[in-house]
Design an enzyme around this catalytic site. Sequence first.
Site, PDB file in Angstrom:
ATOM      1  N   HIS A  66      -0.658  21.608  -1.638  1.00 23.28           N
ATOM      2  CA  HIS A  66      -0.222  22.465  -0.520  1.00 23.28           C
ATOM      3  C   HIS A  66       1.121  21.990   0.020  1.00 23.28           C
ATOM      4  O   HIS A  66       1.836  22.745   0.665  1.00 23.28           O
ATOM      5  CB  HIS A  66      -1.283  22.514   0.591  1.00 23.28           C
ATOM      6  CG  HIS A  66      -1.527  21.191   1.235  1.00 23.28           C
ATOM      7  ND1 HIS A  66      -2.057  20.115   0.571  1.00 23.28           N
ATOM      8  CD2 HIS A  66      -1.290  20.755   2.491  1.00 23.28           C
ATOM      9  CE1 HIS A  66      -2.139  19.080   1.387  1.00 23.28           C
ATOM     10  NE2 HIS A  66      -1.673  19.443   2.562  1.00 23.28           N
ATOM     11  N   ARG A  67       1.429  20.724  -0.210  1.00 18.63           N
ATOM     12  CA  ARG A  67       2.770  20.180   0.034  1.00 18.63           C
ATOM     13  C   ARG A  67       3.200  19.516  -1.268  1.00 18.63           C
ATOM     14  O   ARG A  67       2.378  18.887  -1.939  1.00 18.63           O
ATOM     15  CB  ARG A  67       2.731  19.103   1.108  1.00 18.63           C
ATOM     16  CG  ARG A  67       2.246  19.561   2.450  1.00 18.63           C
ATOM     17  CD  ARG A  67       3.419  19.897   3.351  1.00 18.63           C
ATOM     18  NE  ARG A  67       2.996  20.084   4.712  1.00 18.63           N
ATOM     19  CZ  ARG A  67       2.439  21.201   5.184  1.00 18.63           C
ATOM     20  NH1 ARG A  67       2.232  22.223   4.373  1.00 18.63           N
ATOM     21  NH2 ARG A  67       2.085  21.296   6.438  1.00 18.63           N
ATOM     22  N   LYS A  71       1.575  12.833  -3.881  1.00 20.25           N
ATOM     23  CA  LYS A  71       1.980  11.428  -3.787  1.00 20.25           C
ATOM     24  C   LYS A  71       0.786  10.520  -3.891  1.00 20.25           C
ATOM     25  O   LYS A  71      -0.283  10.835  -3.359  1.00 20.25           O
ATOM     26  CB  LYS A  71       2.644  11.251  -2.410  1.00 20.25           C
ATOM     27  CG  LYS A  71       3.375   9.979  -2.221  1.00 20.25           C
ATOM     28  CD  LYS A  71       4.772  10.051  -2.772  1.00 20.25           C
ATOM     29  CE  LYS A  71       5.470   8.721  -2.708  1.00 20.25           C
ATOM     30  NZ  LYS A  71       4.974   7.744  -3.670  1.00 20.25           N
ATOM     31  N   LYS A  95      -4.834  11.247   3.967  1.00 21.79           N
ATOM     32  CA  LYS A  95      -3.946  10.233   4.555  1.00 21.79           C
ATOM     33  C   LYS A  95      -2.605  10.836   4.947  1.00 21.79           C
ATOM     34  O   LYS A  95      -2.113  10.635   6.056  1.00 21.79           O
ATOM     35  CB  LYS A  95      -3.744   9.136   3.499  1.00 21.79           C
ATOM     36  CG  LYS A  95      -3.175   7.856   3.993  1.00 21.79           C
ATOM     37  CD  LYS A  95      -3.102   6.839   2.852  1.00 21.79           C
ATOM     38  CE  LYS A  95      -4.468   6.499   2.278  1.00 21.79           C
ATOM     39  NZ  LYS A  95      -4.420   5.438   1.263  1.00 21.79           N
ATOM     40  N   ASP A 100       1.135  12.769   9.136  1.00 23.86           N
ATOM     41  CA  ASP A 100       2.203  13.773   9.083  1.00 23.86           C
ATOM     42  C   ASP A 100       3.289  13.441   8.073  1.00 23.86           C
ATOM     43  O   ASP A 100       4.486  13.525   8.374  1.00 23.86           O
ATOM     44  CB  ASP A 100       2.839  13.956  10.476  1.00 23.86           C
ATOM     45  CG  ASP A 100       1.960  14.824  11.362  1.00 23.86           C
ATOM     46  OD1 ASP A 100       1.293  15.731  10.835  1.00 23.86           O
ATOM     47  OD2 ASP A 100       1.924  14.577  12.583  1.00 23.86           O
ATOM     48  N   LYS A 107      -3.168  10.430  -7.440  1.00 21.64           N
ATOM     49  CA  LYS A 107      -3.407   9.015  -7.747  1.00 21.64           C
ATOM     50  C   LYS A 107      -3.483   8.845  -9.249  1.00 21.64           C
ATOM     51  O   LYS A 107      -3.904   9.754  -9.971  1.00 21.64           O
ATOM     52  CB  LYS A 107      -4.729   8.547  -7.129  1.00 21.64           C
ATOM     53  CG  LYS A 107      -4.814   7.049  -6.987  1.00 21.64           C
ATOM     54  CD  LYS A 107      -4.101   6.573  -5.735  1.00 21.64           C
ATOM     55  CE  LYS A 107      -4.205   5.088  -5.533  1.00 21.64           C
ATOM     56  NZ  LYS A 107      -3.721   4.715  -4.192  1.00 21.64           N
ATOM     57  N   SER A 365       6.969   5.029   1.830  1.00 26.00           N
ATOM     58  CA  SER A 365       7.323   5.709   0.570  1.00 26.00           C
ATOM     59  C   SER A 365       8.045   7.026   0.881  1.00 26.00           C
ATOM     60  O   SER A 365       8.982   7.415   0.188  1.00 26.00           O
ATOM     61  CB  SER A 365       6.075   6.017  -0.253  1.00 26.00           C
ATOM     62  OG  SER A 365       5.711   4.897  -1.021  1.00 26.00           O
TER      63      SER A 365
HETATM   64  P1  NAD Z   1      -3.179  -6.302  -5.132  1.00 25.50           P
HETATM   65  O1  NAD Z   1      -3.561  -6.252  -6.551  1.00 25.50           O
HETATM   66  O2  NAD Z   1      -1.804  -6.750  -4.770  1.00 25.50           O
HETATM   67  O3  NAD Z   1      -4.178  -7.252  -4.301  1.00 25.50           O
HETATM   68  C1  NAD Z   1      -5.572  -7.198  -4.403  1.00 25.50           C
HETATM   69  C2  NAD Z   1      -6.088  -8.588  -4.058  1.00 25.50           C
HETATM   70  O4  NAD Z   1      -7.509  -8.552  -4.019  1.00 25.50           O
HETATM   71  C3  NAD Z   1      -5.698  -9.641  -5.090  1.00 25.50           C
HETATM   72  O5  NAD Z   1      -5.254 -10.810  -4.436  1.00 25.50           O
HETATM   73  C4  NAD Z   1      -6.997  -9.881  -5.853  1.00 25.50           C
HETATM   74  O6  NAD Z   1      -7.082 -11.181  -6.393  1.00 25.50           O
HETATM   75  C5  NAD Z   1      -8.020  -9.632  -4.782  1.00 25.50           C
HETATM   76  N1  NAD Z   1      -9.325  -9.254  -5.339  1.00 25.50           N
HETATM   77  C6  NAD Z   1      -9.589  -8.504  -6.427  1.00 25.50           C
HETATM   78  N2  NAD Z   1     -10.908  -8.391  -6.615  1.00 25.50           N
HETATM   79  C7  NAD Z   1     -11.494  -9.076  -5.614  1.00 25.50           C
HETATM   80  C8  NAD Z   1     -12.828  -9.318  -5.241  1.00 25.50           C
HETATM   81  N3  NAD Z   1     -13.843  -8.860  -5.960  1.00 25.50           N
HETATM   82  N4  NAD Z   1     -13.053 -10.051  -4.143  1.00 25.50           N
HETATM   83  C9  NAD Z   1     -12.034 -10.533  -3.400  1.00 25.50           C
HETATM   84  N5  NAD Z   1     -10.748 -10.343  -3.699  1.00 25.50           N
HETATM   85  C10 NAD Z   1     -10.475  -9.621  -4.793  1.00 25.50           C
HETATM   86  O7  NAD Z   1      -3.501  -4.869  -4.548  1.00 25.50           O
HETATM   87  P2  NAD Z   1      -2.971  -4.224  -3.193  1.00 25.50           P
HETATM   88  O8  NAD Z   1      -1.803  -3.383  -3.510  1.00 25.50           O
HETATM   89  O9  NAD Z   1      -2.886  -5.269  -2.147  1.00 25.50           O
HETATM   90  O10 NAD Z   1      -4.172  -3.213  -2.873  1.00 25.50           O
HETATM   91  C11 NAD Z   1      -5.363  -3.649  -2.230  1.00 25.50           C
HETATM   92  C12 NAD Z   1      -6.100  -2.429  -1.702  1.00 25.50           C
HETATM   93  O11 NAD Z   1      -5.235  -1.702  -0.807  1.00 25.50           O
HETATM   94  C13 NAD Z   1      -6.538  -1.403  -2.744  1.00 25.50           C
HETATM   95  O12 NAD Z   1      -7.735  -0.795  -2.331  1.00 25.50           O
HETATM   96  C14 NAD Z   1      -5.412  -0.380  -2.717  1.00 25.50           C
HETATM   97  O13 NAD Z   1      -5.810   0.889  -3.191  1.00 25.50           O
HETATM   98  C15 NAD Z   1      -5.118  -0.358  -1.239  1.00 25.50           C
HETATM   99  N6  NAD Z   1      -3.787   0.156  -0.899  1.00 25.50           N
HETATM  100  C16 NAD Z   1      -2.664  -0.400  -1.394  1.00 25.50           C
HETATM  101  C17 NAD Z   1      -1.423   0.104  -1.018  1.00 25.50           C
HETATM  102  C18 NAD Z   1      -0.123  -0.545  -1.463  1.00 25.50           C
HETATM  103  O14 NAD Z   1       0.934  -0.150  -0.937  1.00 25.50           O
HETATM  104  N7  NAD Z   1      -0.130  -1.514  -2.356  1.00 25.50           N
HETATM  105  C19 NAD Z   1      -1.349   1.207  -0.175  1.00 25.50           C
HETATM  106  C20 NAD Z   1      -2.532   1.758   0.334  1.00 25.50           C
HETATM  107  C21 NAD Z   1      -3.742   1.213  -0.038  1.00 25.50           C
END
Ligand code: NAD
Length: 473
Positions: A66-67, A71, A95, A100, A107, A365
């Site tokens: 819709h937009r 992303k 999200k 907004d 994904k 982003s």
């Molecule tokens: P990342 O890979 O940098 O970090 C994940 C961390 O979790 C690592 O240090 C890893 O060792 C640890 N980990 C993995 N399995 C584990 C477990 N079973 N128990 C404990 N620790 C564990 O990933 P990230 O980018 O920090 O993303 C983390 C979460 O945040 C995800 O759910 C991701 O979808 C969400 N997220 C990330 C972003 C982003 O900008 N990177 C944005 C929105 C949401």
Amino acid sequence: MASKKPYSFSASVNHMVDRAFKVLDIDPGVANDIKACSAVLQVKFPVNIKGKIEVFTGWRATHSTHRLPSKGGIRYAPIVDQDEVEALAALMTYKCAIVDVPFGGSKGGLLIDPRNYTRDELQLITRRFTRELVRKGFLSPATNVPAPDVGTGEREMAWIMDTYKHLHPEDIDYQGCVTGKPVHHGGIRGRTEATGRGVVYALREFFRHPADMKSAGLSGGLEDKRIVIQGLGNVGYHAAKLLQEEDKALIIAIIERDGALVNDAGFSIEHVRQYMNEHDGCIKGFPDAVYSENGNKALEMTCDILIPAAMESVITADNAEKIKTRLICEAANGPVTFEADEILNKRGITILPDAYANAGGVTVSYFEWIRNLSHIRFGRMERRYDEIRGRHVISAIESLTGREVPDWLEAEIVRGADELDLVRSGLDDTMRLAYQQISEAKNSNKKIRDFRTAAYVLAVSKISRSYQVIGVY
Ligand code: NAD
């Protein structure tokens, strides 16, 4: 009696959103349209690794258009499937609406354990995956723009951009085909820290709302609040570091892949991270802390704030009754399952939901994408101009009062904002405004008992308005 099979990740998200549909009087057809994932691409492609052909499987789900562009991040993980990617794409739709950001939701995922490959091999795999996505219409600055997620970072984003540029050299906006790039390749200052920083801005705003704090059973500010965090990766590290260094909170437990560390006096996050860098990402053996192999048990520690920042489905029907915190701030996507959410709500534990709490990443982003389309760094035109105006203000004050403005104040007034200042300001504003809308929705409608439903009510109202105005064709 056999226990009920838990909902899949996407079913869990849909059930949570259904609670918002129940509150709103939305046409069921529109509701189904909003929930449906509009397209999913699965690719299987070969790459020559050390002389042998390996076939990789990847997905890109476009939940909503819709937009445009749609992303959402791309994750590299040994466990990822279509359902997970669809659920994460749906979360992106909600999200973006909550904060907004004018994007649809998407994904991607690649089934791989990146730790088993060299840098050069990962580059080959990433470039090949990118070609598949571009050729099949699932990646471009106008339609679908990935970002980093678990297992990917600015390095992978730079490879993706470079591959797209080679396929579309005529696209003047090629840098906008992906966000989270290195700053010297069209990235924006403050993107790497953005999700973690956004989590902290969300918590700070929560602590500015006495009624919300009271209903969570909390008071005061973040200082000395006892925090347990799971995952010290990109999101968790930046969130924990800011909370410890700037807000003076106590990070009393860190849960990682190989176990948990507990220190009642609180950790220096920088020291733990350094230790992890030197020990292959492990926390075991970190001095001055109690280590236990069973990391998940530490989720059940008594604390003020629990921040799951690692992965989905870590709080389930199995452990939700044992969680002993007042506030859960979902830095990760989907850390609480639908069943656990129901239990935690009944137990009166407050949850700041993922679709709001970790929206800092997509917010910055968005700023990066705008920077790429405008081909100019934020602040480049006005910074020096602002400094000159600041000097005029100082001169005016000094000549009118006959007194000198102290040096520190002069420096503050004169200084023009650079890109990082502007990004942080825009992120803070976004997180505060969204919180205020969510809190207002929750506190003004008796049918809404929790922040997640309030956030989804907000998201779904905005999206359905857009669907209804445009119609279906
Ligand atoms: P990342 O890979 O940098 O970090 C994940 C961390 O979790 C690592 O240090 C890893 O060792 C640890 N980990 C993995 N399995 C584990 C477990 N079973 N128990 C404990 N620790 C564990 O990933 P990230 O980018 O920090 O993303 C983390 C979460 O945040 C995800 O759910 C991701 O979808 C969400 N997220 C990330 C972003 C982003 O900008 N990177 C944005 C929105 C949401």
